[in-house]
Design an enzyme around this catalytic site. Structure first.
Site, PDB file in Angstrom:
ATOM      1  N   LYS A  64       0.801  -1.224   0.000  1.00 42.55           N
ATOM      2  CA  LYS A  64       0.000   0.000   0.000  1.00 42.55           C
ATOM      3  C   LYS A  64       0.840   1.284   0.000  1.00 42.55           C
ATOM      4  O   LYS A  64       0.479   2.286   0.615  1.00 42.55           O
ATOM      5  CB  LYS A  64      -0.952   0.003   1.199  1.00 42.55           C
ATOM      6  CG  LYS A  64      -1.946  -1.136   1.174  1.00 42.55           C
ATOM      7  CD  LYS A  64      -2.865  -1.166   2.368  1.00 42.55           C
ATOM      8  CE  LYS A  64      -2.177  -1.683   3.603  1.00 42.55           C
ATOM      9  NZ  LYS A  64      -3.103  -2.023   4.695  1.00 42.55           N
TER      10      LYS A  64
ATOM     11  N   ASP B 131      -5.901  -5.971  10.451  1.00 39.69           N
ATOM     12  CA  ASP B 131      -7.240  -5.355  10.440  1.00 39.69           C
ATOM     13  C   ASP B 131      -8.351  -6.363  10.110  1.00 39.69           C
ATOM     14  O   ASP B 131      -9.465  -6.275  10.620  1.00 39.69           O
ATOM     15  CB  ASP B 131      -7.299  -4.130   9.506  1.00 39.69           C
ATOM     16  CG  ASP B 131      -6.736  -4.373   8.111  1.00 39.69           C
ATOM     17  OD1 ASP B 131      -6.275  -5.494   7.833  1.00 39.69           O
ATOM     18  OD2 ASP B 131      -6.760  -3.426   7.292  1.00 39.69           O
TER      19      ASP B 131
END
Ligand code: GLC
Length: 503
Positions: free
Chosen positions: A219, A254
């Site tokens: 990312k 997450d």
């Protein structure tokens, strides 16, 4: 008829996958592959520019004419993932999940999270939670009140590009500074070892509930000195430097936090998915199915790191996808993620638009400097364009002309831009559904399963959930009705605290 064949297949012991495959092939014999209508109105530029209401409603109802231009004409074919393609992806992903559970260093890391219990709802206490891995960094105070109740407050901090690409020490010092400021502002004592859950949403090979080394960044993060190092040690060091006495109890992905938090209120939750800046999924696996983990009893949540899925012979990669990948900080990695997640969708659209302009098939061949800048076309713009149902696509016009400085757009142009967004957004949704179908098939929960989904793309991108549901139906047939996809919220904050409490 299809239902009959399906139940015949199931009741006669023909494997579910084979039955589903047969249904898909039947459907494809009788239907066109799933494509989106491509009816660009061939209206002369001049009448478009006059653009009064009367004109526009005439345009909107005029029968469609064929698509102009060769590149345009090829877009549907290049970007549509047919049902049979989805089916192939599902079967292949299931086999990759199994390989990853078998050995280390497979394409899918399938990381045991060391979360072996799910919460009962009775957990209590005040915890700190950190959430690093998306667009912002957050510090949260989470109050587990028992009886399934959670109260939480948090502060958000922006992670600058410099921090993302600087040194690990700078990043962890920044985190410690934010924690110190948050505790000061919220009167949280930092001298008596308050417990903390750290949601660090990157591929981390866990060795304990609060230990794990980063295998590679994703990312757009590239902080030096972190890959191969235990990230809890780095955080602890940063806390120690600032005299913060904080007990890091859990290191959490997450997806794992999302699953755990949702399971707190819905025990049928076996899968947690993130569709945001990045994409990934976690699910509940029986320990005896994880040969590389060497434990026989109970279950554990597995962080699949499905964003790394990459089978060039199966994934529908276009030249635009390959080109974008080449220019990322992690080429040849996270290919599934680069087709699905918010960090990349806008960039895919931008690349296609630039090529259409070059081919003279959009904006009469005239782009704008802004459109030529990588990552300047935000995924949020796609949401805005897909949400624009005005007759003249006026919001799309405003975005293209006022924000991206394209000199002059015709109605045709705006239709084309909208259609490119639809194609790229739909492809992402269908691939996400394939991932979910693969996981549900892997754990054999086709009879009942809740999938908790969080992330900006799922939450804010129009029609994303519906497109996923359509694809799930195409893959699983009637069984798709047993799969409940639910919006989950704040698994990264609450989940980290819950897991810290369980630890
Ligand atoms: C990236 C990370 C993964 C995370 C996902 C969603 O794929 O590698 O760990 O869960 O993004 O944030």
């Amino acid at each position: 008829m299809n239902n009959l064949i399906f139940w015949f297949g199931v009741s006669t012991g023909i494997s579910l996958v084979a039955t589903v495959q047969y249904l898909v092939s039947l459907r494809e014999q009788h239907q066109q592959p799933t494509t989106i209508s491509t009816s660009y109105k061939n209206v002369p530029e001049k009448s478009q520019k006059q653009s009064n209401e009367k004109n526009l409603s005439a345009v909107a109802t005029r029968p469609s004419s064929p698509i102009r231009g060769t590149l345009l004409a090829s877009l549907d074919q290049q970007l549509t993932v047919t049902s049979s393609k989805l089916q192939k992806i599902v079967l292949h992903m299931v086999s990759e999940f199994k390989k990853g559970l078998q050995n280390d260093n497979e394409q899918l890391a399938m990381i045991p999270s060391y979360v072996v219990n799910r919460p009962t709802g009775k957990e209590t206490g005040v915890y700190l939670a950190l959430d690093l891995g998306g667009t912002n960094f957050r510090v949260c105070r989470v109050n587990l009140e028992g009886y399934g109740n959670i109260r939480m407050n948090h502060a958000k901090y922006t992670i600058s590009e410099e921090l993302k690409t600087g040194t690990g020490a700078q990043m962890f010092d920044f985190i410690a500074d934010c924690v110190a400021a948050f505790c000061r502002d919220n009167n949280i004592p930092t001298d008596n070892h308050i417990s903390l859950g750290f949601t660090f949403s990157f591929p981390v090979l866990q060795t304990a509930i609060n230990k794990g080394t980063l295998t590679h960044w994703s990312k757009g993060f590239t902080c030096s000195g972190v890959v191969g190092v235990d990230v809890v040690d780095l955080l602890q060091l940063a806390f120690d430097k600032k005299g913060l006495k904080i007990n890091i109890k859990a290191l959490v992905n997450d997806t794992v936090g999302t699953l755990v938090t949702h399971a707190y209120t819905d025990p049928q939750t076996y899968i947690g998915v993130i569709l945001g800046t990045g994409t990934n999924a976690a699910y509940v696996e029986k320990s005896h199915n994880i040969p590389k983990w060497n434990r026989d009893d109970g279950e554990v949540i597995i962080n699949t790191e499905w964003g790394a899925y990459n089978e060039p012979s199966i994934l529908p990669l276009t030249t635009w996808d390959r080109n974008i990948d080449r220019h990322t900080s992690n080429p040849k990695q996270q290919i599934f993620e680069k087709l699905i997640s918010g960090l990349y969708l806008g960039e895919i659209v931008r690349n296609i638009l630039v090529d259409l302009i070059k081919a003279g098939e959009l904006f009469s061949g005239n782009g704008s400097p802004a459109l030529n800048i990588p990552y300047q076309f935000d995924t949020a713009y796609m949401s805005r364009i897909e949400r624009d149902h005005s007759l003249s696509l006026s919001d799309t016009r405003q975005l293209l002309e006022d924000v991206l400085n394209v000199p002059n757009t015709s109605y045709d142009d705006r239709r084309i831009v909208k259609h490119v967004c639809e194609l790229v957004g739909t492809r992402a949704a269908r691939l996400s559904a394939a991932g979910i179908a693969a996981l549900v098939t892997k754990i054999n929960r086709l009879d009942a399963c809740t999938v908790a989904i969080d992330g900006s793309v799922y939450e804010h991108y129009p029609h994303f959930g519906n497109r996923m549901r359509d694809a799930l139906q195409e893959i699983l047939g009637i069984t798709a009705q047993n799969i409940v996809m639910e919006q989950a919220r704040d698994g990264s904050g609450q989940g980290a605290a819950l897991i810290a409490a369980l630890a």
